[in-house]
Scaffold this motif. Structure first.
Motif, short mmCIF file in Angstrom:
data_model
loop_
_atom_site.label_atom_id
_atom_site.label_comp_id
_atom_site.label_asym_id
_atom_site.label_seq_id
_atom_site.Cartn_x
_atom_site.Cartn_y
_atom_site.Cartn_z
N ALA A 28 14.63 55.97 22.21
CA ALA A 28 14.65 55.49 23.59
C ALA A 28 13.83 56.43 24.46
O ALA A 28 13.89 57.65 24.29
CB ALA A 28 16.08 55.40 24.12
N THR A 41 12.76 52.27 28.11
CA THR A 41 12.50 51.28 27.07
C THR A 41 13.09 51.79 25.76
O THR A 41 13.28 52.99 25.58
CB THR A 41 11.00 51.02 26.92
OG1 THR A 41 10.75 49.98 25.96
CG2 THR A 41 10.26 52.27 26.46
N VAL A 42 13.37 50.86 24.84
CA VAL A 42 13.97 51.22 23.56
C VAL A 42 13.25 50.45 22.45
O VAL A 42 12.68 49.38 22.69
CB VAL A 42 15.49 50.89 23.53
CG1 VAL A 42 16.22 51.69 24.59
CG2 VAL A 42 15.72 49.40 23.72
N ASN A 43 13.28 50.99 21.25
CA ASN A 43 12.68 50.28 20.12
C ASN A 43 13.72 49.35 19.48
O ASN A 43 14.92 49.40 19.83
CB ASN A 43 12.10 51.27 19.11
CG ASN A 43 13.17 52.04 18.37
OD1 ASN A 43 14.30 52.13 18.80
ND2 ASN A 43 12.80 52.61 17.22
N PRO A 44 13.32 48.46 18.58
CA PRO A 44 14.26 47.49 17.99
C PRO A 44 15.48 48.14 17.34
O PRO A 44 16.59 47.59 17.42
CB PRO A 44 13.40 46.74 16.98
CG PRO A 44 12.01 46.83 17.52
CD PRO A 44 11.92 48.17 18.16
N ARG A 47 17.82 49.02 20.05
CA ARG A 47 18.38 47.79 20.63
C ARG A 47 19.50 47.25 19.74
O ARG A 47 20.49 46.69 20.24
CB ARG A 47 17.27 46.77 20.82
CG ARG A 47 17.66 45.56 21.67
CD ARG A 47 16.46 44.63 21.82
NE ARG A 47 15.41 45.25 22.60
CZ ARG A 47 15.33 45.18 23.92
NH1 ARG A 47 16.28 44.54 24.61
NH2 ARG A 47 14.33 45.76 24.56
N ARG A 52 19.89 49.19 25.92
CA ARG A 52 19.05 48.26 26.67
C ARG A 52 18.25 49.02 27.73
O ARG A 52 18.74 50.00 28.29
CB ARG A 52 19.91 47.20 27.37
CG ARG A 52 20.70 46.30 26.43
CD ARG A 52 19.77 45.35 25.67
NE ARG A 52 20.52 44.44 24.81
CZ ARG A 52 20.84 44.68 23.55
NH1 ARG A 52 20.50 45.83 23.00
NH2 ARG A 52 21.52 43.79 22.85
#
Length: 471
Positions: A28, A41-44, A47, A52
């Motif tokens: 993140a 922002t975050v990576n998959p 997530r 979030r």
């Protein structure tokens, strides 16, 4: 004209992930003040843990601690856009960074070189994926239309103004680049799509909205030219990768090194140039940088070759302190001249061209361990050549053929009656440096069929002295 718009929706996150050896681990980017830290922002993988964008760091830590935090750096976005613009310059001389996280490429003049748009688009996507950047690509007759359509589409290709106008007409008013208050005003009037807005009389729009609204719509439809500032590539390459932890082994430095040399190769391809010298800076927390110079005899830009050369130099250096960052700087970027190849390359599949083998040996063994031969204008055979590194070959004196293999010291010829094929050739030289010789040379053939070069000192009657063999 025809333009391609490359949207990079996760540029900051991709810039961090491509530097990590574990891109699939939860990550993140965090921003905000010290009192309120927020996930940008975050990576998959993050997530999937329930994290979030916009979530406070306190709430994220309440869910899980199994993720990595990296500070969100807006300046990194600008640096990556500049890097990708240099990459895009390879495909078009008109590259613009007019919009954030976006590349605009004029492609009409490039289709003759890179093929029809589907093939051209596939190549762009393949290289962007290899570089580690997620993307959306749309092609349209004008740059603003391409950018707006990329908000809702990926892979859309429009060649005519009529199709472009019809496609834009279906776009919601809040997604066509208007100011938020203007889009809200249109929505309150019951106008949901661009086609409904365009159905209004121009004078009605002029009375109710600022002149910039009509200008924006005209530019979107291609009825008003858009002035773009085109990108000009820099004259040097300077990229740094900060490591996640302190590294004290060569093996752990290979991943950032491979990424840096691949980025350098992409940058050079965009400028249509090569590199002949670059420097690796191993940055330490409590010591001065360890600088590794990598030099080449000719300009190159093949990523695999640059990596192998840098790796060979790196493995010769002892890491004096833990490394926190790796920086690659290249300031000598001469023009690149591709190697001439035949249409049907007869070189075995697993062999290397001599230039690449030479550079690899220099990197592995050191510059002084790999030497070439340089001709020298001297009639004495033992002085007619010398070892040379980067020097240009000297002139060769014209005359009878010379043997390819000279003995370290001449030895008496044991064969009593060799067959003389040519000679004598008299050589009298070297009086100026104390190495005076006066000899009569003969081209001879032994009983076994070997051809040799032998001489007899002038005025002496002893046996011939063997000095070299012909192949």
């Amino acid at each position: 004209m025809r333009w391609a718009c490359v949207v990079l929706p996760q540029l900051a996150l991709d810039g961090v992930l491509r530097r990590r050896s574990d891109p699939d681990a939860p990550l993140a980017l965090v921003t905000g003040t010290a009192q309120r830290r927020v996930l940008q922002t975050v990576n998959p993988a993050a997530r999937a843990l329930g994290l979030r964008p916009g979530q406070s760091l306190i709430a994220a830590n309440a869910l899980t601690h199994d993720f990595t935090l990296v500070e969100y750096d807006p300046d990194e976005i600008e640096r990556w856009q500049q890097f990708l613009a240099a990459w895009g310059y390879r495909f078009s001389s008109h590259v613009s960074l007019c919009y954030p996280r976006t590349l605009l490429l004029e492609i009409e003049s490039s289709l003759a070189l890179f093929g029809p748009w589907p093939r051209f688009e596939a190549r762009l996507r393949e290289e962007l994926t290899t570089l580690g950047f997620r993307h959306r690509i749309v092609a349209a007759p004008n740059p603003l239309a391409a950018r707006i359509l990329a908000n809702a589409h990926d892979g859309l290709a429009i060649a005519s103004d009529e199709v472009m106008r019809a496609t834009l007409g279906k776009m919601p008013v809040e997604r066509i680049g208007l100011a938020r208050e203007v889009a809200t005003a249109f929505a309150r009037m019951g106008l949901r799509t661009l086609s409904q807005v365009l159905a209004l009389p121009r004078d009605t729009l002029a009375r109710r909205f600022p002149v910039q609204v009509q200008q924006h719509l005209d530019t979107l439809l291609g009825e008003r030219a858009l002035a773009l500032e085109c990108y000009v590539p820099p004259d040097e390459f300077d990229v740094r990768i900060e490591l996640n932890f302190e590294v004290a082994s060569h093996q752990a430095l290979l991943f950032p090194l491979r990424r840096l040399t691949a980025d350098l190769a992409a940058f050079l391809a965009g400028r249509d140039s090569g590199v002949q010298r670059f420097a690796l800076h191993l940055q330490h927390a409590e010591a001065v940088d360890s600088i590794i110079q990598v030099g080449l005899l000719s300009a190159e830009r093949d990523p695999a070759m640059l990596f192998e050369l840098a790796r060979g130099r790196l493995e010769q250096v002892q890491v004096v302190a833990p490394v926190r960052g790796v920086r690659l700087m290249a300031r000598e970027l001469p023009a690149f001249v591709p190697e001439h190849r035949e249409l049907f390359d007869e070189r075995p599949q697993q062999s290397l061209p001599w230039e690449q083998l030479r550079e690899r040996l220099r990197a592995r063994l050191g510059d002084e361990s790999v030497q070439g031969l340089r001709a020298q204008a001297d009639h004495r055979p033992e002085h007619a050549w010398q070892t040379a590194g980067d020097a240009e070959p000297g002139s060769i004196l014209q005359g009878p053929p010379r043997p390819g293999w000279l003995l370290r010291q001449p030895v008496p010829l044991r064969e009593s009656a060799p067959r003389i094929l040519a000679g004598p050739e008299r050589i009298e030289s070297g009086w100026w440096d104390g190495g005076d010789v006066r000899r009569d040379y003969y081209l001879i053939e032994t009983r076994s069929g070997q051809r040799a070069w032998a001489y007899r000192p002038l005025g002496e009657s002893g046996p011939l002295m063997l000095q070299g063999w012909f192949a």
